[in-house]
Design an enzyme around this catalytic site. Structure first.
Site, PDB file in Angstrom:
ATOM      1  N   GLU A  50     -48.468 -77.760  42.454  1.00 39.59           N
ATOM      2  CA  GLU A  50     -49.315 -76.564  42.345  1.00 39.59           C
ATOM      3  C   GLU A  50     -48.966 -75.859  41.056  1.00 39.59           C
ATOM      4  O   GLU A  50     -47.791 -75.673  40.737  1.00 39.59           O
ATOM      5  CB  GLU A  50     -49.044 -75.596  43.500  1.00 39.59           C
ATOM      6  CG  GLU A  50     -49.628 -76.016  44.823  1.00 39.59           C
ATOM      7  CD  GLU A  50     -49.285 -75.015  45.931  1.00 39.59           C
ATOM      8  OE1 GLU A  50     -49.432 -75.381  47.098  1.00 39.59           O
ATOM      9  OE2 GLU A  50     -48.839 -73.885  45.623  1.00 39.59           O
ATOM     10  N   ASP A  61     -48.279 -61.594  45.546  1.00 41.01           N
ATOM     11  CA  ASP A  61     -47.044 -62.186  45.057  1.00 41.01           C
ATOM     12  C   ASP A  61     -45.906 -61.190  44.957  1.00 41.01           C
ATOM     13  O   ASP A  61     -46.107 -60.030  44.625  1.00 41.01           O
ATOM     14  CB  ASP A  61     -47.279 -62.846  43.693  1.00 41.01           C
ATOM     15  CG  ASP A  61     -48.030 -64.146  43.825  1.00 41.01           C
ATOM     16  OD1 ASP A  61     -47.544 -65.025  44.567  1.00 41.01           O
ATOM     17  OD2 ASP A  61     -49.111 -64.283  43.222  1.00 41.01           O
TER      18      ASP A  61
END
Lengths: 278, 405
Positions: A50, A61
């Site tokens: 990824e 995040d």
């Protein structure tokens, strides 16, 4: 349509083992180092890669990946350069599945149609877009499927049985189960609880289920891999990368080694887990 | 833009939260079930007459509504044109329009059984309103505020703390309102079961833009009735400042289908539109951030840029999605005022009317100073005085002292 992701999971199932999925941010800490890192991942044991597309406002995040995104942006990373990075990787590796992960706005501004053409051409296999729930499928999910890219959806502890079918409906490649309610790099999930959640998802889909968020050690990776088709590690790798940088945030001679060494030990953890018979 | 004009400007959003192409629900899956729950809880509340009755009671006796519609005689004489009225939202409890929305959301949160309230704040007005109502109803309150804003809005930080709220200085990004909102969303993703996110403006994922607008629309509804009582007719124009745009939409919305009413929104032009500013419509384009598609300030790669304004309440790089739609349909005209113009208006209003406005509505006054002289004396102009300037006094004093040297 069979993508590199489908092929990879079929191979792994034959071998009776789970996938080790790594996350690194494109262009962190600079584009050259980033390419060297990504190229080194398959040999170190990554089954699926990824790559984060940096964004100024990564709302899901934690601090580690926020900082990675800012380093990448400071180094001049753009979506175009991220695609060029993928293309460069593909010159030497036509088998390892590559998934781009990020937020919608940079793609929207690039232009959805142009992005899908360019991403496919560069060798991208799938997309994970954090801020596109099924309610917004017409934006990118459906066009991506048409373009032959997997659209990998996140399922979370708040995705109940009633909602799961909607979440899984247009998902392909694999399902990414976010094992905690929280941001990346925070907390860690109990593997037994995760196991139950994976079973719950599997009652609704034949797709492989990979689990991420909160996996930092080979032992944790092994425990998760016993219950799922794959374990995703991101923040721990990004932390290792960050620790290897000099005081100005630049790559050092030890950067690539520091990350690949951790990838190797985590991969051993994942690959040590015997997969339950399907 | 070639958008087909709708039959009504007041019927949005559609069931998926869209105003034309704007709005929507661009959030992480973890939050999606929560947003659907909220949508249902709000629809239930709206359909329940006891909810509105309870709200009306608090609006009257706790907030102090209705706020007056005041004829600003000296400003009118000074400018020599339109007859200017102020909608005095600065007289509300907590000193701004923000309390209208917070009261509504806290009542919804109580219906949902949520005990922990989080909010983002820029100038601190929304944070103060949230802290106030959390104190009133005995709820835990956490306010995320950019570290830069914590510095420049100290009086409001102290107020929030006195009211029992925890103020979290946000060190990420440019450390202003946008980053405070990111951090609030991160908290919400983490604390899903007990937490209610009280958004302060007409932005965010559906149903927030609609819900906040509905709670703020009391401003325009009162104005309509008060103007009818004072002048026996509709106003001819409305003027309000815009950061996210909740005070503006609250004033505008009840008038959107009255075609004789000219409507002006005023964005923050900071140092000027070719330099650092926070005017999303004048200087931005459509993009996706914080749960909705709307006009945003960004670079060529879709990376969000920082807004800049003298006013901490206006320096957000986006605007509510309904404003983006009202801009594209042409129903509302969006102007902008610079830091310098807002400061001049701040001083003028203080001396002429004995009202020290917040720096946010000073931007609206700055454009009134341009618009009013060009209008006839029988033109009725309403400007939303959305907040009082107490919080800005130390900052303005410092700027004026520096200018004298």
């Amino acid at each position: 349509m069979t993508t590199r992701i489908d092929t990879r999971f079929a191979e792994l199932q034959k071998q009776g083992r789970a996938a080790f999925v790594t996350f690194l941010m494109a262009g962190d800490p600079d584009l050259d180092t980033s390419l060297a890192l990504i190229k080194a991942l398959p040999k170190a044991g990554a089954d699926i890669i990824e790559i984060g597309m940096p964004f100024t406002d990564p709302m899901a995040d934690g601090p580690a990946i926020q900082a990675a995104g800012l380093r990448a942006l400071k180094a001049g990373t753009t979506l175009k350069k991220t695609l060029a990075l993928v293309q460069a990787f593909r010159r030497d590796d036509d088998a390892t599945p590559l998934v781009l992960m990020g937020y919608y706005n940079p793609i929207y501004i690039y232009g959805v149609d142009k992005f899908l053409v360019d991403a496919k051409k560069a060798g991208v296999d799938g997309l994970i877009i954090v801020d596109l729930p099924p309610e917004e499928d017409s934006e990118l999910c459906l066009p991506a499927m048409q373009a032959g890219l997997n659209f990998i959806r996140l399922a979370t502890p708040t995705t109940d049985d009633k909602r799961l079918p909607a979440v899984l409906a247009n998902t392909s490649g694999f399902v990414y189960y976010v094992s905690i309610t929280g941001i990346t790099g925070s907390g860690s999930a109990d593997s037994a609880v995760v196991g139950e959640a994976v079973e719950r998802i599997k009652r609704h889909t034949k797709l492989p289920v990979c689990v991420g968020f909160g996996i930092r050690t080979p032992e944790a990776a092994r425990d998760i891999a016993r219950h799922a088709n794959g374990a995703v590690v991101g923040s721990a790798l990004v932390d290792a990368l960050a620790k290897s940088l000099d005081n100005d945030g630049r790559a050092t001679a030890s950067t690539v080694g520091a990350v690949t060494e951790l990838v190797r030990s985590l991969a051993n953890g994942v690959h040590a887990a015997q997969q339950a018979a399907e | 833009m070639t958008s087909q004009l709708p039959n009504s400007f007041r019927s949005g959003p559609d069931e998926r939260g869209h105003f034309g192409i704007f709005g929507g629900r661009f959030v992480a899956e973890t939050l999606m079930p929560l947003i659907l729950d909220l949508e249902k809880a709000y629809a239930d509340a709206k359909a329940d007459p006891s909810f509105q009755r309870e709200m009306d009671g608090y609006l009257k006796d706790y907030v102090g509504r209705p706020s007056p519609l005041y004829y600003a005689e000296r400003l009118t004489e000074h400018l020599g044109g339109a007859k200017i009225y102020f909608k005095r939202e600065e007289l509300n409890h907590t000193g701004s329009h923000k309390v209208n929305n917070v009261l509504g959301q806290i009542m919804v949160a109580r219906r949902m059984g949520k005990k922990r309230i989080i909010a983002e704040t820029g100038a601190g007005q929304h944070g103060v309103a949230t802290a106030t109502l959390c104190a009133r109803f005995g709820l835990e309150c956490i306010v995320f505020m950019g570290a830069v804003d914590v510095e420049r809005q100290q009086p409001n930080v102290i107020r929030m703390q006195m009211l029992g709220a925890k103020v979290v200085p946000v060190q990420a990004g440019a450390r202003t309102l946008k980053d405070a909102m990111n951090e609030a969303l991160r908290d919400w993703v983490t604390n899903v079961s007990d937490t209610f996110y009280c958004i302060g403006t007409v932005a965010g994922p559906h149903p927030y833009p609609m819900m906040v607008r509905d709670f703020q629309s009391i401003i325009g509804a009162e104005t309509k009735a008060q103007m009818q009582a004072a002048e026996g007719r509709l106003p001819d124009s409305l003027v309000a400042c815009i950061g996210g745009g909740s005070n503006a939409l609250g004033l505008f919305h009840p008038f959107l289908d009255d075609p004789t009413v000219e409507i002006f929104g005023v964005e923050a032009a900071g140092h000027g539109l070719t330099q650092l500013h926070a005017a999303s419509i004048a200087g931005g384009r459509p993009g996706v951030l914080h749960g909705n598609r709307t006009y945003l300030l960004m670079d060529e790669d879709g990376q969000i840029q920082e807004g800049h304004s003298i006013s901490a309440g206006l320096d957000y790089p986006g605007i509510g999605p309904e404003h983006s739609w009202l801009h594209e349909t042409g129903r509302v005209t969006y102007l902008s005022a610079t830091d310098h113009e807002a400061l001049a208006a701040f001083q003028l209003l203080s001396r002429l009317e004995g009202i020290i406005p917040a720096l946010e509505p000073a931007h609206a006054i700055a454009k009134v100073m341009e618009l009013a002289p060009k209008r006839p004396k029988d033109h009725l102009m309403v400007v939303n005085l959305s907040g009082r300037g107490d919080k800005d006094i130390p900052q303005v004093a410092e700027i004026l002292q520096a200018a004298q040297k």
